[in-house]
Design a protein around this motif. Structure first.
Motif, PDB file in Angstrom:
ATOM      1  N   HIS A  29       0.816  -1.215   0.000  1.00  0.00           N
ATOM      2  CA  HIS A  29       0.000   0.000   0.000  1.00  0.00           C
ATOM      3  C   HIS A  29       0.851   1.267   0.000  1.00  0.00           C
ATOM      4  CE1 HIS A  29      -3.696  -2.273   0.602  1.00  0.00           C
ATOM      5  NE2 HIS A  29      -3.108  -2.928   1.600  1.00  0.00           N
ATOM      6  N   VAL A  30       2.158   1.154   0.158  1.00  0.00           N
ATOM      7  CA  VAL A  30       3.025   2.337   0.154  1.00  0.00           C
ATOM      8  C   VAL A  30       3.165   2.818  -1.291  1.00  0.00           C
ATOM      9  CG1 VAL A  30       5.309   3.220   0.740  1.00  0.00           C
ATOM     10  CG2 VAL A  30       4.230   1.484   2.191  1.00  0.00           C
ATOM     11  N   GLN A  31       2.819   4.076  -1.508  1.00  0.00           N
ATOM     12  CA  GLN A  31       2.730   4.589  -2.880  1.00  0.00           C
ATOM     13  C   GLN A  31       4.081   4.630  -3.589  1.00  0.00           C
ATOM     14  OE1 GLN A  31       1.396   8.654  -2.755  1.00  0.00           O
ATOM     15  NE2 GLN A  31       2.754   9.206  -1.049  1.00  0.00           N
ATOM     16  N   TRP A  32       5.188   4.779  -2.853  1.00  0.00           N
ATOM     17  CA  TRP A  32       6.500   4.908  -3.489  1.00  0.00           C
ATOM     18  C   TRP A  32       7.027   3.572  -4.000  1.00  0.00           C
ATOM     19  CZ3 TRP A  32       6.446   7.467   1.582  1.00  0.00           C
ATOM     20  CH2 TRP A  32       6.119   8.816   1.475  1.00  0.00           C
ATOM     21  N   CYS A  33       6.375   2.490  -3.631  1.00  0.00           N
ATOM     22  CA  CYS A  33       6.844   1.167  -4.055  1.00  0.00           C
ATOM     23  C   CYS A  33       5.886   0.487  -5.018  1.00  0.00           C
ATOM     24  CB  CYS A  33       7.083   0.271  -2.841  1.00  0.00           C
ATOM     25  SG  CYS A  33       8.377   0.882  -1.738  1.00  0.00           S
ATOM     26  N   HIS A  34       4.927   1.225  -5.536  1.00  0.00           N
ATOM     27  CA  HIS A  34       3.985   0.625  -6.487  1.00  0.00           C
ATOM     28  C   HIS A  34       4.657   0.284  -7.814  1.00  0.00           C
ATOM     29  CE1 HIS A  34       0.174   2.352  -4.366  1.00  0.00           C
ATOM     30  NE2 HIS A  34       0.696   1.297  -3.742  1.00  0.00           N
ATOM     31  N   SER A  35       5.779   0.949  -8.121  1.00  0.00           N
ATOM     32  CA  SER A  35       6.473   0.683  -9.392  1.00  0.00           C
ATOM     33  C   SER A  35       7.456  -0.480  -9.306  1.00  0.00           C
ATOM     34  CB  SER A  35       7.229   1.948  -9.835  1.00  0.00           C
ATOM     35  OG  SER A  35       8.191   2.323  -8.845  1.00  0.00           O
ATOM     36  N   MET A  36       7.544  -1.105  -8.143  1.00  0.00           N
ATOM     37  CA  MET A  36       8.452  -2.232  -7.985  1.00  0.00           C
ATOM     38  C   MET A  36       7.892  -3.471  -8.691  1.00  0.00           C
ATOM     39  SD  MET A  36      11.133  -1.251  -6.276  1.00  0.00           S
ATOM     40  CE  MET A  36      11.040   0.287  -7.191  1.00  0.00           C
ATOM     41  N   PRO A  37       8.775  -4.418  -9.038  1.00  0.00           N
ATOM     42  CA  PRO A  37       8.286  -5.628  -9.747  1.00  0.00           C
ATOM     43  C   PRO A  37       7.538  -6.613  -8.852  1.00  0.00           C
ATOM     44  CG  PRO A  37      10.648  -5.758  -9.377  1.00  0.00           C
ATOM     45  CD  PRO A  37      10.242  -4.388  -8.939  1.00  0.00           C
ATOM     46  N   LYS A  60       9.662   8.304   4.167  1.00  0.00           N
ATOM     47  CA  LYS A  60       9.490   9.614   3.556  1.00  0.00           C
ATOM     48  C   LYS A  60      10.749  10.469   3.675  1.00  0.00           C
ATOM     49  CE  LYS A  60       6.346  13.579   3.664  1.00  0.00           C
ATOM     50  NZ  LYS A  60       5.155  14.164   4.330  1.00  0.00           N
ATOM     51  N   HIS A  61      11.526  10.294   4.750  1.00  0.00           N
ATOM     52  CA  HIS A  61      12.731  11.102   4.949  1.00  0.00           C
ATOM     53  C   HIS A  61      13.823  10.759   3.923  1.00  0.00           C
ATOM     54  CE1 HIS A  61      11.122  12.640   8.710  1.00  0.00           C
ATOM     55  NE2 HIS A  61      10.816  11.385   9.066  1.00  0.00           N
ATOM     56  N   PHE A  62      13.778   9.552   3.340  1.00  0.00           N
ATOM     57  CA  PHE A  62      14.806   9.135   2.380  1.00  0.00           C
ATOM     58  C   PHE A  62      14.383   9.326   0.926  1.00  0.00           C
ATOM     59  CE2 PHE A  62      15.515   6.758   6.263  1.00  0.00           C
ATOM     60  CZ  PHE A  62      16.881   6.860   6.459  1.00  0.00           C
ATOM     61  N   MET A  63      13.166   9.763   0.683  1.00  0.00           N
ATOM     62  CA  MET A  63      12.684   9.892  -0.684  1.00  0.00           C
ATOM     63  C   MET A  63      13.394  10.994  -1.494  1.00  0.00           C
ATOM     64  SD  MET A  63      10.904   7.381  -1.098  1.00  0.00           S
ATOM     65  CE  MET A  63      10.538   7.769  -2.797  1.00  0.00           C
ATOM     66  N   PRO A  64      13.959  12.032  -0.859  1.00  0.00           N
ATOM     67  CA  PRO A  64      14.751  12.967  -1.685  1.00  0.00           C
ATOM     68  C   PRO A  64      15.917  12.302  -2.392  1.00  0.00           C
ATOM     69  CG  PRO A  64      14.186  13.989   0.401  1.00  0.00           C
ATOM     70  CD  PRO A  64      13.743  12.560   0.489  1.00  0.00           C
ATOM     71  N   CYS A  79      12.946   0.438  -1.101  1.00  0.00           N
ATOM     72  CA  CYS A  79      11.724  -0.382  -1.061  1.00  0.00           C
ATOM     73  C   CYS A  79      12.003  -1.754  -0.473  1.00  0.00           C
ATOM     74  CB  CYS A  79      11.151  -0.512  -2.470  1.00  0.00           C
ATOM     75  SG  CYS A  79      10.349   0.996  -3.078  1.00  0.00           S
ATOM     76  N   GLN A  80      13.143  -2.363  -0.803  1.00  0.00           N
ATOM     77  CA  GLN A  80      13.460  -3.668  -0.223  1.00  0.00           C
ATOM     78  C   GLN A  80      13.732  -3.573   1.280  1.00  0.00           C
ATOM     79  OE1 GLN A  80      16.719  -5.307  -2.446  1.00  0.00           O
ATOM     80  NE2 GLN A  80      15.403  -6.059  -4.125  1.00  0.00           N
ATOM     81  N   ALA A  81      14.213  -2.436   1.729  1.00  0.00           N
ATOM     82  CA  ALA A  81      14.487  -2.264   3.154  1.00  0.00           C
ATOM     83  C   ALA A  81      13.220  -1.952   3.950  1.00  0.00           C
ATOM     84  CB  ALA A  81      15.529  -1.161   3.352  1.00  0.00           C
ATOM     85  N   PHE A  82      12.383  -1.034   3.437  1.00  0.00           N
ATOM     86  CA  PHE A  82      11.202  -0.604   4.186  1.00  0.00           C
ATOM     87  C   PHE A  82       9.975  -1.449   3.852  1.00  0.00           C
ATOM     88  CE2 PHE A  82      13.893   3.127   4.475  1.00  0.00           C
ATOM     89  CZ  PHE A  82      13.658   3.570   5.766  1.00  0.00           C
ATOM     90  N   VAL A  83       9.813  -1.839   2.587  1.00  0.00           N
ATOM     91  CA  VAL A  83       8.646  -2.632   2.163  1.00  0.00           C
ATOM     92  C   VAL A  83       9.185  -3.845   1.415  1.00  0.00           C
ATOM     93  CG1 VAL A  83       6.388  -2.580   1.045  1.00  0.00           C
ATOM     94  CG2 VAL A  83       7.385  -0.457   1.902  1.00  0.00           C
ATOM     95  N   PRO A  84       9.674  -4.863   2.116  1.00  0.00           N
ATOM     96  CA  PRO A  84      10.340  -5.986   1.449  1.00  0.00           C
ATOM     97  C   PRO A  84       9.358  -6.839   0.643  1.00  0.00           C
ATOM     98  CG  PRO A  84      10.080  -6.451   3.765  1.00  0.00           C
ATOM     99  CD  PRO A  84       9.634  -5.030   3.579  1.00  0.00           C
TER     100      PRO A  84
END
Length: 657
Positions: A29-37, A60-64, A79-84
């Motif tokens: 559900h995390v929007q920044w990882c929707h493009s992951m395979p 969010k702090h690492f997205m820059p 993404c592998q670290a926060f949303v594996p």
């Protein structure tokens, strides 16, 4: 009171949670990882985040760094670290050491620019080495199993709220130890058909209890003096349970509108109200908890008054003098407990009955605010009741020779025993239901988690759950015993006297209005007096006419009748006297009085001499009759006035007592 409040609040600082170590995959559900395979993930992650919402906030702090593309692998690494990635519900892909070192080396300058600190959990030396593929290239991820992650976590993971049951932050609700989480409105332990059957059952029981308690209270209003201390608390506790049954009936009519919240976001489900989220739910909770607790306290007060009457032999007046203290404790203690629960935000909606109560999902609240007061009330009330019955038994042994009073005392003891049994038996069964529920609640919760963990994508329990959920009969008995306690008051007022009072009340002949009754008596007495007085005046006129005839004839003759008769001057001026005078005095006697007097002497001397004694007797008889009638009339008037005065005084006493 402050010490009690602090002690109660301190008990709720000790939160307990269940142990869950075997996890399953859940959608990303995390929007920044929707493009992951990959589209499924696993929690907790390597940073010990146990929820996607928490991981998104930290990420969010690492997205820059991902926006600047300081490294070609920075987005994949984050993404592998926060949303594996999760595979087959048992395997998770984590970033490897070489990938971490490459990203850290490429982005170190940008991290200093934006003031981003590398978290200790992502230290590259803590990661495993990357695997080498058959073609000699390094693989950016390492496949591990969930059991290994659970061992490395080194902590009790507990229950983690699924997204479907999330509530708005700041409302203060918690479910199974998870903050900002609420249980589903569809009851966790029963099926939908069973819940509907339970709702109908509770509605019928509430109507029966409401009718019974209202009958008791209305019987008291018909004859207030009948129920004095020591039995007066029965009326108050029946009033309390009438409110309890009324709240359950309102909950039956409302359904789940007061006890449940609508979904706040798409994909959410109906959840139970927790805390002061709904005014209607809070109002139902206050009424239900306050009056149910007050009913138990009034039961204890009833046993106290019985003990004072049977043991120390207190009179009704002496017990009634302590009524202020009884009311202070009976209404004050439930009020304090209700306020404490509102402060602690322990209001919980009931998906079965449609009302709001305490301890439905929180075991600590159930233990200290429901089970403990109930156990204390049963223990104290039963002790005082047994002491009072023993005192009455000693009195019964003393009056062995007085068979009549002994029989009355025996009937009274039997009545107390049956009434107390009808109250204590449901209370003991209710206490047993609460204790059974508290002992098996954790097993039921584990069973519910095991059945819905894959549906909600939450951790499943590592313990094997063999026990089934609770039976429907347990909840039906609990609600029935809660309501049937108020019906026991009907037994105490059920008697022939109650039937006769209701019959006379319905016929409107029990007690007439004193003011209206006095007016009726006064009106009838006035009518009778006027009728009787007219009869007396008619007779007096008849006797006065004959006496005036004699007086007028004698005067017209200018002679005396031979007897001294007192003449009232007022009678000569009356219309009756004038008419008699004009009728019996001839015209010639007026023109020639001397001649007429001579003729009258000769004609009427013998007649007057013969009729004088008869006239005297008739006059005396008429005078005695008139005086007797006048005396009886005066006596009757005095009696009516006295009766009317007493009626008015009684009416004033009834109105202003």
């Amino acid at each position: 009171m402050k010490i009690l409040l602090c002690f109660t609040i301190g008990l709720f600082m000790l939160d307990s949670c269940m142990s869950h170590t075997l996890f399953t995959c859940e959608p990303v559900h995390v929007q920044w990882c929707h493009s992951m395979p990959y589209n499924t993930t696993f929690f907790p992650n390597m940073l010990e985040h146990y929820d996607q919402d928490i991981a998104a906030v930290k990420m969010k702090h690492f997205m820059p760094l991902a926006s600047l593309r300081c490294s070609p692998d920075v987005h994949l690494f984050l993404c592998q670290a926060f949303v594996p990635e999760c595979r087959k519900h048992t395997h998770v892909l984590r970033p490897c050491r070489e990938l971490c070192e490459r990203v850290l080396s490429d982005c170190s300058r940008d991290m200093l620019t934006f003031g981003i600190s590398w978290p200790p959990e992502l230290q590259c030396d803590r990661l495993e080495s990357c695997l080498v593929s058959p073609d000699g290239s390094a693989v950016s991820s390492v496949e591990v199993t969930t059991s290994r992650i659970s061992q490395s976590s080194g902590r009790d993971l507990g229950f983690w709220c699924p997204l479907q049951l999330k509530t708005r932050p700041g409302q203060g609700g918690s479910f199974l130890g998870a903050q900002d989480c609420a249980p589903p409105c569809d009851y966790m332990y029963l099926k939908t058909q069973e819940v509907q059957s339970a709702k109908i059952f509770i509605g019928v029981c509430s109507i029966v209890c409401l009718c019974a308690t209202l009958f008791t209270f209305l019987t008291f209003l018909i004859d207030v003096k009948r129920f004095r201390y020591p039995e007066r608390p029965i009326i108050f506790y029946s009033v309390c349970y009438s409110f309890v049954s009324l709240v359950y009936f309102v909950g039956f009519l409302l359904g789940n509108k007061a006890a449940c919240n609508e979904p706040s976001l798409p994909g959410r489900v109906w959840t139970v109200v927790l805390g002061a989220q709904s005014r209607v739910c809070s109002l139902l909770f206050m009424l239900l908890y306050f009056f149910s607790t007050a009913g138990m306290v009034w039961w204890v007060v009833l046993t106290i008054t019985w003990f004072l009457a049977a043991g120390p032999k207190w009179s009704c007046e002496a017990i009634e003098k302590k009524a202020v203290w009884f009311h202070t404790v009976s209404w004050g203690l439930p009020g304090v407990l209700t306020v404490v629960l509102l402060v602690l935000n322990k209001v919980e909606g009931d998906g079965i009955s449609g009302v709001c109560f305490v301890g439905l999902y929180d075991l600590a609240a159930l233990r200290w605010f429901v089970v403990a007061p109930l156990a204390i009330a049963v223990l104290v009330g039963l002790s005082l009741l047994l002491a009072g019955i023993m005192s009455l038994n000693r009195v019964r042994q003393v009056i062995q020779h007085d068979e009549q009073n002994q029989e009355k005392l025996k009937k009274f003891m039997i009545r107390i025993g049956v009434f107390s049994g009808l109250y204590l038996l449901p209370l003991l069964v209710l206490l047993g239901c609460y204790l059974y529920e508290q002992a098996h609640r954790s097993y039921w919760e584990n069973n519910w988690i095991s059945r819905h963990c894959q549906e909600y994508s939450i951790p499943c329990s590592r313990h094997s759950v063999d026990e089934k959920g609770p039976e429907l009969s347990l909840f039906l008995i609990k609600y029935l015993m809660t309501l049937v306690v108020g019906i026991s008051a009907v037994f105490w007022v059920s008697s022939k006297k109650t039937c006769s009072e209701w019959a006379s009340f319905l016929k409107r002949t029990r007690k007439k209005d004193p003011i209206r009754e006095s007016r009726r008596v006064l009106q009838e007495s006035c009518e009778f007096f006027l009728k009787h007085n007219s009869r007396v005046q008619h007779k007096s006129k008849h006797y006065k006419s004959s006496s005036h005839k004699l007086k007028v004839v004698s005067k017209s003759m200018g002679t005396s009748t031979g007897m001294h008769t007192p003449v009232n001057s007022n009678h000569d001026n009356t219309p009756v006297s004038a008419a008699i005078r004009n009728h019996y005095i001839p015209s010639q006697s007026i023109s020639d009085p001397h001649r007429s007097s001579e003729m009258s002497i000769q004609e009427h001397t013998g007649r007057i001499g013969s009729t004088a004694p008869a006239e005297r007797r008739s006059k005396a008889d008429s005078s005695s009759r008139i005086s007797s009638h006048a005396e009886s009339s005066h006596r009757f008037i005095l009696y009516i006035m006295l009766n009317d005065y007493l009626s008015v005084q009684y009416a004033v006493f009834i109105l202003f007592r």
